[in-house]
Design a protein around this motif. Sequence first.
Motif, PDB file in Angstrom:
ATOM      1  N   GLY A   1      -2.053   2.916   6.937  1.00 39.35           N
ATOM      2  CA  GLY A   1      -0.626   2.710   6.735  1.00 39.35           C
ATOM      3  C   GLY A   1      -0.041   1.586   7.548  1.00 39.35           C
ATOM      4  N   ALA A   2      -0.841   0.937   8.366  1.00 42.07           N
ATOM      5  CA  ALA A   2      -0.338  -0.194   9.139  1.00 42.07           C
ATOM      6  C   ALA A   2      -1.464  -1.184   9.322  1.00 42.07           C
TER       7      ALA A   2
ATOM      8  N   GLU B   1      -4.446  -1.219   6.091  1.00 40.86           N
ATOM      9  CA  GLU B   1      -3.124  -0.896   5.556  1.00 40.86           C
ATOM     10  C   GLU B   1      -3.218   0.234   4.553  1.00 40.86           C
ATOM     11  N   GLU B   2      -4.273   0.214   3.758  1.00 44.65           N
ATOM     12  CA  GLU B   2      -4.403   1.219   2.712  1.00 44.65           C
ATOM     13  C   GLU B   2      -4.712   2.602   3.294  1.00 44.65           C
TER      14      GLU B   2
ATOM     15  N   ALA C   1       0.837  -1.194   0.000  1.00 41.54           N
ATOM     16  CA  ALA C   1       0.000   0.000   0.000  1.00 41.54           C
ATOM     17  C   ALA C   1       0.874   1.247   0.000  1.00 41.54           C
ATOM     18  N   GLU C   2       0.423   2.275  -0.715  1.00 44.46           N
ATOM     19  CA  GLU C   2       1.273   3.468  -0.862  1.00 44.46           C
ATOM     20  C   GLU C   2       1.499   4.177   0.473  1.00 44.46           C
ATOM     21  N   ARG C   3       0.522   4.022   1.408  1.00 42.79           N
ATOM     22  CA  ARG C   3       0.670   4.683   2.702  1.00 42.79           C
ATOM     23  C   ARG C   3       1.407   3.811   3.716  1.00 42.79           C
ATOM     24  N   PHE C   4       1.826   2.632   3.309  1.00 44.10           N
ATOM     25  CA  PHE C   4       2.434   1.704   4.263  1.00 44.10           C
ATOM     26  C   PHE C   4       3.614   2.356   4.985  1.00 44.10           C
ATOM     27  N   LYS C   5       3.604   2.259   6.310  1.00 35.22           N
ATOM     28  CA  LYS C   5       4.629   2.931   7.108  1.00 35.22           C
ATOM     29  C   LYS C   5       5.793   1.974   7.328  1.00 35.22           C
TER      30      LYS C   5
END
Lengths: 159, 374
Positions: free
Chosen positions: B155-156, B151-152, A49-53
């Motif tokens: 972000g986690a 996740e999308e 995912a593009e926002r994956f931290k």
Amino acid sequence: MFLKDYIKEVAGALKSLASGMKMTGYYFTHHKEIITEEYPDNRNSLVLAERFKGEVVMTHDENNEHACTGCTACELACPNATIKIITKFDVDEATGKKKKALDTFIYHLELCTLCNLCVDACPTGAIKMAPTFEHSVFDRNQLTKKLNNPGSKIRAGVE
Amino acid sequence: MYRTTDILTSSTSGDMVINVGPQHPATHGVLHLVITLNGETIKKIEPHLGYIHRSIEKMCESLTYRQFIYVTSRMDYLSAHINNHACALCVEKGLQIEVPPRAQVVRVILDELTRIASHELWWGAMAMDLGAFTPFFHAFREREMINEIMEETCGARLTMNYIVPGGVMMDIHPNFQKKIKEFIVLYKQKINEYHELVTGNVIFENRMKNIGTLTAEQVISYGCSGPVARGSGVKSDIRKLYPYEIYDKLDFEEALETGGDSYARYLIRMREMEQSIKIIEQLVDNIPDGDFQAKTKAVLKLPKGEFYTSVETARGELGVYIVSEGGTTPYRIKFRSPGFSNLSILNDMVKGGKIGDLIAAMGTLDLVIPDIDR
């Protein structure tokens, strides 16, 4: 009556077992969708995912310029003391005035909990989270990173 | 029959003490149970805590009101989002911040998704504890879809830290609504499979019925909450009793059973998942436009005083109690975690039962050990 109830109970029990086995049998014969991801074999086709931290990175443009002013907002926002910013004073050529600027952006990945608070606090959008996750190294000192590229400088117009 | 009182009152001769867990100090969720047995009958059971204590409450005292929220994801990691929500609500109560409607709806949708994911994991693990291996994979297949939505947008997958005081950290991902609708359609089919596979199964029913029976009096006196309390017929849903965010405007039922045994608690969780789907269905098309975060000051300072909020996590009532001296960091933080109260009833629950039934009874408490120890 007793026998009737008994047979009824046994029949009901067998029926419940059969319906469960039917479900299992259905998935045994209809294995069309494969959910298992075979990492690391699928490394090239892996889409995160593009926002994956995954880690904090500093974005540089093609002129090797970043947007960090060295204001230490991210350093103050960080709960784990992950970020250390060393600043220097640049002399403005036009006016001759001294101006605070970023010297080194030190990032301790080994301390980071990837909470995104530093990115949220940054007023100029200089840092962001990158979707990388393969952080294994042989020595933990390698996890302490310098985020600004060598020779990079602040983009003109960013205050 | 089930309660063998003569064994419980007999002398200590012939007693055997066995220790259940911990397997290894570095494993997650280590619970140590000291069980006194007479034959196969449990005489006494004593949980020993502290193996995973990280002093989260003390840590929070040195973090600011923005920073301390992320730590609470590590308490009850299966409902991390709801923990964050509770903390943010408490800070907002102190600062009297008005949260924008868009943020409220997004928070509630993610809360309910978290609740489904948590119950899914419980359902799979519960069946696996009883010896059925297949349900675990069925549960994780659907849970993976929720994790992908998380996740999308956040972000986690597990420790999201998506909620900040005043709203949410980022706006929702463009695919957010589409993916949730896909999930709802699929999930409504799959929940029937769950019932077919496990709920009606004769082996499962015989192992769950009349095991670990709790009366309403016991549940109230131990302060249990969540599905454990509702399984004995005690109304304890914070979403209904003390509505927060937009829960008072939503149409959903509080699942209640009167059996008080493991099977009743099982049914409660299955029905709660259906109710969560119902809540998400009402909201997913009605996410209002507008800001996702209210304008807040750069440095948050709670006024001097005490603040308490409670929310309904997947396990029960989570209370956040903040004492502020007016500074940037809290003077004292106390978390009232559902797991601790639910664990304390374990002795009353399984005393007099057989050791083979211990897992069938304890599994329905849905214990998350980091939540108990903090």
